[in-house]
Scaffold this active site. Sequence first.
Site, PDB file in Angstrom:
ATOM      1  N   HIS A   1     -10.986  -1.979   1.552  1.00 38.13           N
ATOM      2  CA  HIS A   1     -11.879  -0.610   1.080  1.00 38.13           C
ATOM      3  C   HIS A   1     -12.022  -0.780   0.119  1.00 38.13           C
ATOM      4  O   HIS A   1     -12.487   0.207  -0.900  1.00 38.13           O
ATOM      5  CB  HIS A   1     -10.059  -0.152   0.527  1.00 38.13           C
ATOM      6  CG  HIS A   1     -10.146   1.310   1.006  1.00 38.13           C
ATOM      7  ND1 HIS A   1      -9.189   2.105   0.786  1.00 38.13           N
ATOM      8  CD2 HIS A   1     -10.926   2.672   1.574  1.00 38.13           C
ATOM      9  CE1 HIS A   1      -9.326   3.204   0.359  1.00 38.13           C
ATOM     10  NE2 HIS A   1     -10.546   4.207   1.412  1.00 38.13           N
TER      11      HIS A   1
ATOM     12  N   ASP B   1      -0.276  -0.976  -4.674  1.00 41.16           N
ATOM     13  CA  ASP B   1      -1.573  -0.546  -5.046  1.00 41.16           C
ATOM     14  C   ASP B   1      -2.144   0.684  -5.507  1.00 41.16           C
ATOM     15  O   ASP B   1      -2.372   1.066  -6.303  1.00 41.16           O
ATOM     16  CB  ASP B   1      -2.503  -0.316  -4.289  1.00 41.16           C
ATOM     17  CG  ASP B   1      -2.044   0.597  -3.317  1.00 41.16           C
ATOM     18  OD1 ASP B   1      -1.685   1.146  -3.222  1.00 41.16           O
ATOM     19  OD2 ASP B   1      -3.870   1.204  -1.802  1.00 41.16           O
ATOM     20  N   ASN B   2      -0.705   1.784  -5.668  1.00 42.60           N
ATOM     21  CA  ASN B   2      -0.504   2.859  -6.552  1.00 42.60           C
ATOM     22  C   ASN B   2       1.285   3.447  -6.138  1.00 42.60           C
ATOM     23  O   ASN B   2       1.663   2.513  -5.387  1.00 42.60           O
ATOM     24  CB  ASN B   2      -1.554   4.070  -6.349  1.00 42.60           C
ATOM     25  CG  ASN B   2      -1.708   3.824  -4.598  1.00 42.60           C
ATOM     26  OD1 ASN B   2      -2.797   3.983  -4.491  1.00 42.60           O
ATOM     27  ND2 ASN B   2      -0.691   4.548  -3.807  1.00 42.60           N
TER      28      ASN B   2
ATOM     29  N   CYS C   1      -6.017   4.155  -4.347  1.00 40.00           N
ATOM     30  CA  CYS C   1      -5.865   2.609  -3.318  1.00 40.00           C
ATOM     31  C   CYS C   1      -7.449   1.954  -4.205  1.00 40.00           C
ATOM     32  O   CYS C   1      -7.375   0.835  -4.178  1.00 40.00           O
ATOM     33  CB  CYS C   1      -6.549   2.969  -1.940  1.00 40.00           C
ATOM     34  SG  CYS C   1      -5.109   3.921  -1.292  1.00 40.00           S
TER      35      CYS C   1
ATOM     36  N   ASP D   1       0.211  -1.152   0.433  1.00 42.13           N
ATOM     37  CA  ASP D   1       0.213   0.046   0.048  1.00 42.13           C
ATOM     38  C   ASP D   1       0.840   1.008   0.413  1.00 42.13           C
ATOM     39  O   ASP D   1       1.490   1.526   1.004  1.00 42.13           O
ATOM     40  CB  ASP D   1      -1.326  -0.023   0.922  1.00 42.13           C
ATOM     41  CG  ASP D   1      -2.121   1.171   0.930  1.00 42.13           C
ATOM     42  OD1 ASP D   1      -1.960   1.427   0.165  1.00 42.13           O
ATOM     43  OD2 ASP D   1      -2.722   0.602   1.888  1.00 42.13           O
ATOM     44  N   ASP D   2       1.151   2.098  -0.737  1.00 43.25           N
ATOM     45  CA  ASP D   2       1.788   3.143  -1.600  1.00 43.25           C
ATOM     46  C   ASP D   2       3.090   3.118  -1.025  1.00 43.25           C
ATOM     47  O   ASP D   2       3.481   3.855  -0.217  1.00 43.25           O
ATOM     48  CB  ASP D   2       1.497   4.224  -0.078  1.00 43.25           C
ATOM     49  CG  ASP D   2      -0.151   4.942  -0.153  1.00 43.25           C
ATOM     50  OD1 ASP D   2      -0.279   4.656  -1.089  1.00 43.25           O
ATOM     51  OD2 ASP D   2      -0.553   5.872   0.781  1.00 43.25           O
TER      52      ASP D   2
END
Length: 452
Positions: A127, A270-271, A69, A29-30
Amino acid sequence: MIAGLALAAWIACGALGAEKPNVLLIVSDDHGYADVGFQGCKDIPTPHLDRLAREGLRCTSGYVTHPFCSPTRAALMTGRYQQRFGHETNPFHDPNDHREGLPTMERLLPTFLRNAGYVTGWIGKWHLGAAPEFSPLKRGFVETFGFIGGGHRYQNWTVNPAAEYQVPILRNGEPAAVTNHLTIAFGEEAAAFIRRHKAEPWFLYLAFNAPHTPHEPTPGRLARFASITNATRRAYAAQVSLLDDAIGEALAALRETGQQQRTLVFFFSDNGGPITVNGSINAPLRAGKGAVYEGGVRVPFVVSWPGRLPTGRDYAQPVSSVDVFTTALAVAGVPMPTDRKYDSVNLLPFLTGEKSGAPHDRLFWRTSNGQWAARGGNAKLVRQSGKSDEIYDLSTDISETNDLAAAESDTSKQLASAVDAWNKELVPPAFPGLGARQQGKAKAKQRSRPSD
């Protein structure tokens, strides 16, 4: 070609018997593009992810479908660009809101795999909506452990159902005690799932919230990175290190139970990293989370299946997180559904060399705040509302510094036309999302201020 035919035969046989392949989907994540060893990172050791890359393929043009996300997660679970069903922003966390989540008309990957005899598990971050009908237990997952919102504290939190980052950690829908650092707890849960189901086929979606803020590494892990002078980067490095160890725990369970040879593993973020927020680095890419430049959508990306896919190689053709859907169904011997348009591609014949060329003619991106992009071959178009289209040649300019729109007018027209055609297939957002709620609160706050 031989490897590809052998893989196809093996899958066909496995789909009829007890030895159906497992699928392990690991999402960070990130996570910054440059912040793993296999991408050249020097200040944050990631030995477990580096081993995964050596035992598989590093997809050097690996993308996600959106620069933040929740939309990315919606696409990889459905095999469709998230804008086809209106999920193009982060939902706000409200268990009483029945709009803010992945629309229930969409069928998710775990549903298809569960119907094919797979044990389906989700661990980590969801999420995709906080109302009961959006929960993973209602979307095809049989075993679950994690939190429903978009982020969470890592340690020493007081449970508060009204605070998104302090909601209870749920095991199969019921509150569960967590005594370890949350990242390590997720790794332990994943290892336990893998060991528990060694005699049956399974799909595990292991969705970490690390290294998303807030940075709350253990003191001992933080001390390992004392040489990093920037405090934010130092805490981020410790979070990434804990993440790598947790992933290593899950991968060790595969090896120890003899399941590595029958488990297809995906790993990606995710990004792109939010470089101004969490201390991540996306170099040499431009920008970060929230942007459709490469730094927002190109991510560390590995596909591994020892004995079935090549090892220790780079795969340069563009691939996408949306491809998990079709690839996983192919491994499981499940026919692709035909009830709606899908954007996912089975990557296996391309990765083995059975098929040549690019898996996708083009990849597309759109955000709700007026950004579009398309990649076809090495050419990439970037469009921002109110500005002229930009064109970059990613084969020579991965940093997107030299706009060729004026010189490459034909390429610009072709990609612009493709973006326009794709955009017409999409639908408006299905819910207002977190951004709209935050803007509404800001406007309300302004209106409540006394005038001068």
